[in-house]
Scaffold this active site. Structure first.
Site, short mmCIF file in Angstrom:
data_model
loop_
_atom_site.label_atom_id
_atom_site.label_comp_id
_atom_site.label_asym_id
_atom_site.label_seq_id
_atom_site.Cartn_x
_atom_site.Cartn_y
_atom_site.Cartn_z
N ASP A 170 43.18 -25.38 82.94
CA ASP A 170 43.42 -25.73 81.56
C ASP A 170 44.49 -27.15 81.62
OD1 ASP A 170 44.70 -26.30 79.04
OD2 ASP A 170 44.94 -23.99 78.77
N ASP A 215 44.68 -15.55 90.88
CA ASP A 215 44.45 -15.61 89.34
C ASP A 215 45.24 -14.28 88.89
OD1 ASP A 215 43.49 -16.29 86.58
OD2 ASP A 215 41.77 -17.15 87.73
N TYR A 274 32.07 -22.71 85.51
CA TYR A 274 32.38 -23.49 84.35
C TYR A 274 32.09 -25.00 84.51
CZ TYR A 274 34.92 -19.50 82.43
OH TYR A 274 35.39 -18.31 81.97
#
Length: 259
Positions: free
Chosen positions: A125, A76, A201
């Protein structure tokens, strides 16, 4: 930058299993462990599995616990998020997990041909307006092929119907073998310990009543990749927007469906 972030960055710089390299250094000197992760870091010949866009590193750490016979690397660009998994794995003394802070576009700088056996893409995303930024676009498939083994596997988990549909169309256009595919993972017939690992999430999406999509396919080598030419309906919410407004919109949609 808040004090907490500064402390996390300081911690990360001292962690022996965290690697951070500016692009300028990569371009000038390269990455000395490229092609040597097993020998130089893990000290074994076990398969290497990447978690792209790892966030807090829940999958990298969770998989490392379950599968000591494999090596896991969370990747990341957000170091403050990655700190959670890096700290946790250090405290648990997990020797089969590492973290790499870099942009996903740069992974060919860090891994050699045939060095990676599997890739996990967890809740990216969907980039509904930018094809080149979608992590399952043909552009990224070409990057993955540079580092994956011959029958390298890619896993996608997503709450986004757009991302799921696009990926299915990309797979179909390029005739990739699908090992498993479902648009409602937790109401499907699959029973796999791997899928019991849930990201921060993902827990939020489930609490909001969203179904989780999952695809597992083989990223075979292709001379030329075909970008799917299809119109896909946009998600009625932004996958990465966790505001109260988004929650209310989803609740309103459920109420309308019930009427």
């Amino acid at each position: 930058m808040g004090k907490n972030k500064l402390q996390k960055f300081e911690d990360m710089s001292s962690y022996p299993h965290v690697f951070q390299f500016p692009f300028s250094v990569l371009r000038e000197k390269g990455f000395e462990m490229k092609g040597k992760w097993n020998h130089s870091f893990f000290g074994n010949n076990n398969p290497i599995v990447l978690e792209l866009g790892c966030g807090k590193g829940e999958y990298a750490v969770g998989l490392a616990r379950k599968y000591p016979e494999k090596n896991f690397i969370g990747i990341d660009i957000k170091g403050a998020r990655m700190w959670t998994g890096a700290r946790q794995s250090l405290e648990e003394k997990l020797s089969n997990v590492a973290f790499l802070r870099t942009s996903i576009e740069l992974i060919p700088f860090f891994f050699a041909n045939d060095e990676v056996s599997e890739i996990w893409i967890t809740f990216p995303d969907p980039q509904m307006k930018k094809v080149r930024k979608r992590l399952t676009s043909t552009r990224f498939m070409e990057l993955y092929r540079q580092i994956l083994t011959e029958n390298g596997i890619i896993h996608l988990k997503s709450d986004s119907n757009f991302m799921y549909t696009y990926t299915c169309e990309m797979i179909k256009a390029n005739h990739y073998p699908v090992l498993f595919c479902t648009d409602d993972l937790y109401n499907s017939c699959i029973h796999d310990d791997i899928l019991e690992i849930k990201t921060f999430y993902e827990q939020q999406w489930l609490e909001r009543g969203l179904s989780i999509k999952y695809i597992k396919f083989i990223c075979e080598n292709r001379e030329q990749l075909i970008e799917p030419d299809v119109d896909i309906e946009y998600d009625p919410y932004r996958s990465f927007n966790r505001s109260k407004r988004s929650r209310n919109k989803i609740k309103d949609d459920h109420k309308e469906n019930e009427l």
